[in-house]
Design a protein around this motif. Structure first.
Motif, short mmCIF file in Angstrom:
data_model
loop_
_atom_site.label_atom_id
_atom_site.label_comp_id
_atom_site.label_asym_id
_atom_site.label_seq_id
_atom_site.Cartn_x
_atom_site.Cartn_y
_atom_site.Cartn_z
N ILE A 137 0.81 -1.22 0.00
CA ILE A 137 0.00 0.00 0.00
C ILE A 137 0.85 1.28 0.00
O ILE A 137 0.60 2.18 -0.82
CB ILE A 137 -1.00 -0.02 1.16
N PRO A 138 1.88 1.44 0.86
CA PRO A 138 2.69 2.66 0.79
C PRO A 138 3.37 2.87 -0.56
O PRO A 138 3.42 4.00 -1.06
CB PRO A 138 3.73 2.46 1.91
N SER A 139 3.88 1.79 -1.16
CA SER A 139 4.57 1.94 -2.44
C SER A 139 3.61 2.36 -3.55
O SER A 139 3.95 3.18 -4.41
CB SER A 139 5.28 0.63 -2.81
N ILE A 140 2.40 1.80 -3.55
CA ILE A 140 1.40 2.19 -4.56
C ILE A 140 0.96 3.63 -4.32
O ILE A 140 0.79 4.42 -5.26
CB ILE A 140 0.21 1.23 -4.54
N PHE A 141 0.79 4.02 -3.07
CA PHE A 141 0.39 5.39 -2.76
C PHE A 141 1.44 6.39 -3.25
O PHE A 141 1.08 7.45 -3.80
CB PHE A 141 0.18 5.55 -1.25
N VAL A 142 2.71 6.06 -3.07
CA VAL A 142 3.79 6.98 -3.47
C VAL A 142 3.70 7.31 -4.95
O VAL A 142 3.82 8.47 -5.36
CB VAL A 142 5.17 6.36 -3.13
N PHE A 143 3.48 6.31 -5.79
CA PHE A 143 3.53 6.53 -7.24
C PHE A 143 2.16 6.72 -7.89
O PHE A 143 2.07 7.28 -8.98
CB PHE A 143 4.25 5.35 -7.91
N SER A 144 1.09 6.26 -7.22
CA SER A 144 -0.22 6.34 -7.86
C SER A 144 -1.29 7.01 -7.00
O SER A 144 -2.42 7.16 -7.47
CB SER A 144 -0.70 4.91 -8.21
N GLY A 145 -0.95 7.37 -5.77
CA GLY A 145 -1.93 8.01 -4.92
C GLY A 145 -3.01 7.06 -4.45
O GLY A 145 -2.94 5.85 -4.65
N VAL A 146 -4.04 7.63 -3.85
CA VAL A 146 -5.15 6.81 -3.35
C VAL A 146 -5.85 6.10 -4.50
O VAL A 146 -6.33 4.97 -4.36
CB VAL A 146 -6.16 7.70 -2.58
N GLU A 147 -5.90 6.76 -5.67
CA GLU A 147 -6.57 6.17 -6.83
C GLU A 147 -5.94 4.85 -7.24
O GLU A 147 -6.62 3.94 -7.72
CB GLU A 147 -6.54 7.13 -8.03
N GLY A 148 -4.63 4.72 -7.08
CA GLY A 148 -3.92 3.51 -7.49
C GLY A 148 -4.29 2.31 -6.66
O GLY A 148 -4.03 1.16 -7.06
N MET A 149 -4.89 2.54 -5.49
CA MET A 149 -5.23 1.44 -4.61
C MET A 149 -6.63 0.89 -4.88
O MET A 149 -7.12 0.05 -4.15
CB MET A 149 -5.11 1.87 -3.15
N SER A 150 -7.27 1.38 -5.94
CA SER A 150 -8.63 0.94 -6.26
C SER A 150 -8.64 -0.15 -7.32
O SER A 150 -9.67 -0.41 -7.93
CB SER A 150 -9.46 2.13 -6.74
#
Length: 467
Positions: free
Chosen positions: A283-296
């Motif tokens: 989750i932190p790595s995806i947030f860094v490069f894609s923001g909250v949207e990347g976690m959907s």
């Protein structure tokens, strides 16, 4: 009539490692992070932790004690607990039978991504629709599934001590080292981002950590909370391997001098730590490069979002990506082994045949079944509305029936059996048979008699779309 089971775990370490191998599988590394992201980050973590310490502990203790006391796999064990309850064993047998139709397919997907990073083709994985194009192709997913299924079968073919236990003792410590290493690395990441307004900001892994662990109560309703509860409970079943016969089977291999109470605590720690660390590395790595949207990205989180994250890391990302998917491969393999072992153990008792013969026959059956499910993404493609409100095709239907429908039903009936028919003392006596102290005995009594049946009934109704 009881049949003597061949093989068993050599001791507590071998048993805990094998049980943890079943628990710490692809369910933790693949499923847990996307459910956490979907259900409010820290809110899901709190609910899941509360369930592990109460429901997870109760269901895991029951399954292991039933297995060790009866020395039988689930298909006959419930009949030994109480005459007339063999039907519950047959229902339980259906769960791994369904899961096995798609677990090796997911293992094949993971194998594909290992090959991508080994052949220096990782840039292909960031292309739009790459994952969709792969799973909808007619040959590659089937070939890779067959490879994964073959490896699983060889380990089960070798038996409990020489196959499953030996594999788990080697792989489990290594998995934790890799998970911790990538989790720490993800917290050190940072990335400059230009917002639509033109303002530049820097997102860091520590920012992602806050998104991960701080509960988000915004827009929380009773219905939404019930969905979080259902997701967490479904994850608990999948992760701890309870209510599917696996832990009853593993319990039947456990020697009488093993401290079950201590073993349950160790498995809980392994499972929860692995799940938390899996979210921490993803989750932190995806947030860094894609923001909250990347976690959907949902279930495609590790197959769609993460390759893009690894690509942004440059050369380091190729190494991290390879190590990550190798780790996920072994996690998936450990879980798939436990599912197949449960089926093998049950069939050995049902048909009174050898492990080797049963393993070969089941391998061939599930290779064919998995091919059909693979083709559900192309040749046999269709979509159906499931009772829980989601839509899906063959793989999703198998997952829904086994995880969302049958597991709460099995847990409900099992809680009634233990709590009200034979009584909690039946389990407590097995846990304390060598004079061990059962520290959570009161919690167990309350959970199995009063709380578990009610909550399981509510979750079952939720899973079939009653509310």
């Amino acid at each position: 009539m009881k049949t003597k089971k061949k093989g068993g775990f050599s001791g507590q370490l071998g048993f805990v490692m094998a049980a943890a191998g079943s628990a710490v599988g692809v369910g933790n590394i693949w499923r847990f992070p996307y459910l956490t992201a979907k259900d409010g980050g820290g809110l899901f973590l709190l609910v899941y932790l509360a369930l592990v310490l109460t429901f997870g502990f109760t269901l895991l203790t029951s399954d292991l004690a039933i297995g060790r006391k009866t020395k039988m796999s689930s298909i006959y064990a419930y009949g030994q607990v109480k005459s007339g309850w063999k039907f519950l064993g047959y229902i339980t047998f259906v769960v791994p039978a369904l899961i096995m139709t798609y677990y090796a397919i997911i293992g094949g997907w993971i194998t594909k991504y290992i090959l991508i990073y080994l052949t220096n083709s990782s840039k292909d994985a960031v292309k739009d629709n790459y994952f969709t194009d792969f799973i909808t192709s007619k040959v590659s997913p089937i070939v890779l599934m067959l490879i994964f299924m073959t490896i699983t079968s060889i380990i089960v073919f070798l038996g409990v001590e020489k196959g499953i236990e030996k594999f788990s003792k080697i792989i489990m410590p290594g998995l934790f080292v890799i998970i911790v290493g990538i989790a720490i690395y993800s917290l050190t990441l940072s990335h400059n981002v230009t917002l639509p307004s033109g303002k530049q900001i820097t997102r860091t892994g520590l920012d992602g950590l806050k998104v991960y662990v701080i509960p988000d109560f915004s827009g929380l309703t009773v219905k939404k909370f019930l969905q979080v509860l259902l997701d967490a409970m479904s994850q608990l079943f999948f992760s701890l391997s309870v209510s599917m016969g696996i832990m009853i089977t593993y319990g039947s291999y456990v020697k009488d001098d093993i401290d079950l109470n201590k073993a349950v605590s160790q498995i809980e720690i392994f499972d929860t730590a692995a799940a938390f660390l899996a979210g921490l590395m993803i989750i932190p790595s995806i947030f860094v490069f894609s923001g909250v949207e990347g976690m959907s990205a949902g279930p495609g989180l590790i197959f769609i979002s993460l390759p893009k994250v690894f690509n942004e890391m440059g050369i380091a990302g190729k190494v991290v990506g390879l190590v990550f998917f190798v780790m996920v491969f072994f996690a998936a393999l450990s879980s798939c082994i436990s599912v197949l072992e449960t089926l093998v153990a049950n069939c050995m008792e049902l048909f009174k045949v050898s492990r080797k013969k049963v393993t070969v026959i089941l391998t061939l059956i599930y290779m064919l079944a998995s091919i059909v499910v693979c083709l559900g993404y192309n040749v046999f493609y269709f979509e159906v509305k499931l009772p829980n409100g989601s839509t899906g095709q063959l793989l999703d239907i198998m997952d829904y029936i086994s995880n969302s429908f049958l597991m709460p039903l099995i847990s409900l009936i099992s809680a009634i059996l233990i709590g009200w028919v034979v009584g909690p003392d039946w389990i407590i006596g097995e846990v304390c048979k060598n004079g061990e102290k059962f520290r959570r005995k009161l919690i167990y009594r309350i959970m199995i008699k009063y709380i578990a049946p009610v909550i399981m009934f509510v979750l079952f109704l939720q899973s079939i779309g009653v509310f």
